[in-house]
Structure formats: structure tokens, C-alpha cells
Design a protein around this motif. Sequence first.
Motif, PDB file in Angstrom:
ATOM      1  N   ASP A  34       0.755  -1.307   0.132  1.00 26.56           N
ATOM      2  CA  ASP A  34       0.151   0.013  -0.095  1.00 26.56           C
ATOM      3  C   ASP A  34       0.801   1.425   0.107  1.00 26.56           C
ATOM      4  OD1 ASP A  34      -2.388  -1.386   0.095  1.00 26.56           O
ATOM      5  OD2 ASP A  34      -2.378  -1.741   2.156  1.00 26.56           O
ATOM      6  N   SER A  35       2.240   1.078  -0.038  1.00 30.12           N
ATOM      7  CA  SER A  35       2.924   2.390  -0.013  1.00 30.12           C
ATOM      8  C   SER A  35       2.908   3.134  -1.118  1.00 30.12           C
ATOM      9  CB  SER A  35       4.319   1.925   0.369  1.00 30.12           C
ATOM     10  OG  SER A  35       5.290   2.904   0.535  1.00 30.12           O
ATOM     11  N   MET A  36       3.296   4.302  -0.958  1.00 25.77           N
ATOM     12  CA  MET A  36       3.375   5.403  -2.057  1.00 25.77           C
ATOM     13  C   MET A  36       4.986   5.573  -2.431  1.00 25.77           C
ATOM     14  SD  MET A  36       0.504   5.932  -3.036  1.00 25.77           S
ATOM     15  CE  MET A  36       0.533   7.346  -3.867  1.00 25.77           C
ATOM     16  N   GLN A  37       5.769   5.383  -1.541  1.00 17.07           N
ATOM     17  CA  GLN A  37       7.059   5.515  -1.695  1.00 17.07           C
ATOM     18  C   GLN A  37       8.036   4.263  -1.054  1.00 17.07           C
ATOM     19  OE1 GLN A  37       8.264   9.076   0.340  1.00 17.07           O
ATOM     20  NE2 GLN A  37       8.071  10.262  -1.952  1.00 17.07           N
ATOM     21  N   LEU A  38       9.127   3.786  -1.664  1.00 21.77           N
ATOM     22  CA  LEU A  38       9.716   2.782  -1.158  1.00 21.77           C
ATOM     23  C   LEU A  38      11.154   3.100  -1.473  1.00 21.77           C
ATOM     24  CD1 LEU A  38       8.999  -0.502  -1.032  1.00 21.77           C
ATOM     25  CD2 LEU A  38       9.937  -0.585  -3.226  1.00 21.77           C
ATOM     26  N   ALA A  39      12.000   2.618  -0.531  1.00 20.36           N
ATOM     27  CA  ALA A  39      13.519   2.744  -0.617  1.00 20.36           C
ATOM     28  C   ALA A  39      13.995   1.297  -0.550  1.00 20.36           C
ATOM     29  CB  ALA A  39      14.110   3.576   0.685  1.00 20.36           C
ATOM     30  N   VAL A  40      15.163   1.052  -1.540  1.00 22.71           N
ATOM     31  CA  VAL A  40      15.961  -0.260  -1.487  1.00 22.71           C
ATOM     32  C   VAL A  40      17.043   0.196  -1.320  1.00 22.71           C
ATOM     33  CG1 VAL A  40      16.399  -2.415  -2.944  1.00 22.71           C
ATOM     34  CG2 VAL A  40      14.309  -1.073  -3.168  1.00 22.71           C
ATOM     35  N   VAL A  41      17.623  -0.443  -0.115  1.00 23.14           N
ATOM     36  CA  VAL A  41      19.094  -0.184   0.450  1.00 23.14           C
ATOM     37  C   VAL A  41      19.989  -1.515   0.504  1.00 23.14           C
ATOM     38  CG1 VAL A  41      20.230   0.673   2.432  1.00 23.14           C
ATOM     39  CG2 VAL A  41      17.802   1.365   1.933  1.00 23.14           C
ATOM     40  N   PRO A  42      21.222  -1.368  -0.118  1.00 19.65           N
ATOM     41  CA  PRO A  42      21.836  -2.608  -0.354  1.00 19.65           C
ATOM     42  C   PRO A  42      22.495  -2.994   1.231  1.00 19.65           C
ATOM     43  CG  PRO A  42      22.806  -1.068  -1.808  1.00 19.65           C
ATOM     44  CD  PRO A  42      21.623  -0.327  -1.031  1.00 19.65           C
ATOM     45  N   THR A  43      22.770  -4.077   1.349  1.00 14.95           N
ATOM     46  CA  THR A  43      23.171  -4.514   2.700  1.00 14.95           C
ATOM     47  C   THR A  43      24.559  -5.016   2.635  1.00 14.95           C
ATOM     48  OG1 THR A  43      22.323  -6.873   2.457  1.00 14.95           O
ATOM     49  CG2 THR A  43      20.781  -5.329   3.660  1.00 14.95           C
ATOM     50  N   ARG A  44      25.194  -5.226   1.692  1.00 15.76           N
ATOM     51  CA  ARG A  44      26.547  -5.772   1.540  1.00 15.76           C
ATOM     52  C   ARG A  44      27.638  -4.737   1.486  1.00 15.76           C
ATOM     53  NH1 ARG A  44      27.967  -5.538  -3.806  1.00 15.76           N
ATOM     54  NH2 ARG A  44      26.339  -5.450  -5.126  1.00 15.76           N
ATOM     55  N   GLU A 104      17.574  -4.246   1.867  1.00 17.16           N
ATOM     56  CA  GLU A 104      16.543  -3.934   2.971  1.00 17.16           C
ATOM     57  C   GLU A 104      15.496  -3.032   2.238  1.00 17.16           C
ATOM     58  OE1 GLU A 104      17.976  -2.017   6.441  1.00 17.16           O
ATOM     59  OE2 GLU A 104      18.400  -3.567   7.307  1.00 17.16           O
ATOM     60  N   VAL A 105      14.166  -3.343   2.300  1.00 18.72           N
ATOM     61  CA  VAL A 105      13.309  -2.674   1.567  1.00 18.72           C
ATOM     62  C   VAL A 105      12.447  -1.798   2.789  1.00 18.72           C
ATOM     63  CG1 VAL A 105      11.063  -2.739   0.548  1.00 18.72           C
ATOM     64  CG2 VAL A 105      12.874  -4.290  -0.098  1.00 18.72           C
ATOM     65  N   ILE A 106      12.138  -0.539   2.576  1.00 15.80           N
ATOM     66  CA  ILE A 106      11.657   0.489   3.564  1.00 15.80           C
ATOM     67  C   ILE A 106      10.318   1.261   2.792  1.00 15.80           C
ATOM     68  CG2 ILE A 106      11.988   2.357   5.201  1.00 15.80           C
ATOM     69  CD1 ILE A 106      15.096   1.682   4.928  1.00 15.80           C
ATOM     70  N   ALA A 107       9.353   0.646   3.233  1.00 14.03           N
ATOM     71  CA  ALA A 107       8.111   1.425   2.549  1.00 14.03           C
ATOM     72  C   ALA A 107       7.751   2.696   3.617  1.00 14.03           C
ATOM     73  CB  ALA A 107       7.009   0.325   2.623  1.00 14.03           C
TER      74      ALA A 107
END
Length: 131
Positions: A75-85, A97-100
Motif C-alpha cells: 500500500d506504500s506510495m514510496q519505497l527505498a531499497v538499500v543494499p546490505t553488503r 532492505e526494503v523500507i516502505a
Amino acid sequence: MRRISPILASTALAALVVACAPNPTIRSGDRAERRCFLPMQITNFRADATRVFVRAGVSSVYELQLAGACLDVDDSMQLAVVPTRGSSSLCVGDRAEVIARSPSPAAPCSAYISRRLTEEDLAALPSRLRP
């Protein structure tokens, strides 16, 4: 003047040839299979309860498999995808990591970048999941 022994010279030449030879453990096709993108290239996304599809750039779409329950991702309008390595790029096979962003506090979700979709894969997705 000292002469280099023929045995020493041939050993040095053999070592040089071996050092310059292609590494058999790295296949040339591996680079083509390992598709990558930068988080800042994400222009659109669609999600359901277990997957996120992100469009990176103009024509590349990647599938991220979510690990566990990720509240509000679909349901999110914005999303951040952050590398973990520790790298700035995200590649097929990497964890991220996915941050909604939603009205509730955002909690990062673990994700696995499973594949880059082909045109056929993208056409087979339901329209609600096509970024």
C-alpha cells in the motif's frame, strides 16, 4: 656479468604465462547473468505481500522476494531499497532492505533480489504488479 640460468628463466616465463591466463572459475557469461542496478535508478514499483517489482532505468524490471511479513509495502506510495553488503549497487542474488513509507512507522524488511524480468515475464504479470 652474471647470467640467468635457463631453468630460472623458463620458470619465470611459465609463471608469467599462468598469471595472465584466464581464470577458469570465472566464466565469461557470469557477468551477463549478474544484472545490477543502482537504488537511485528506481523509477517505479509495484508490490504484493511477498514480492516487490522495481523498474530501474527505462526498461529493466527486477523482482525482490520479501523475507517475512513486510507491513504496508503493497500500500506504500514510496519505497527505498538499500543494499546490505556495503556496495552502492544491487545485483541479482544480493540481499537488500526494503523500507516502505506509509502513515505507520517504517520498519525495514529483508529482501532477496531474485531475478531481472524478461519482456515475456513482464507481460505475464498481472497489471496491478507491473511497474
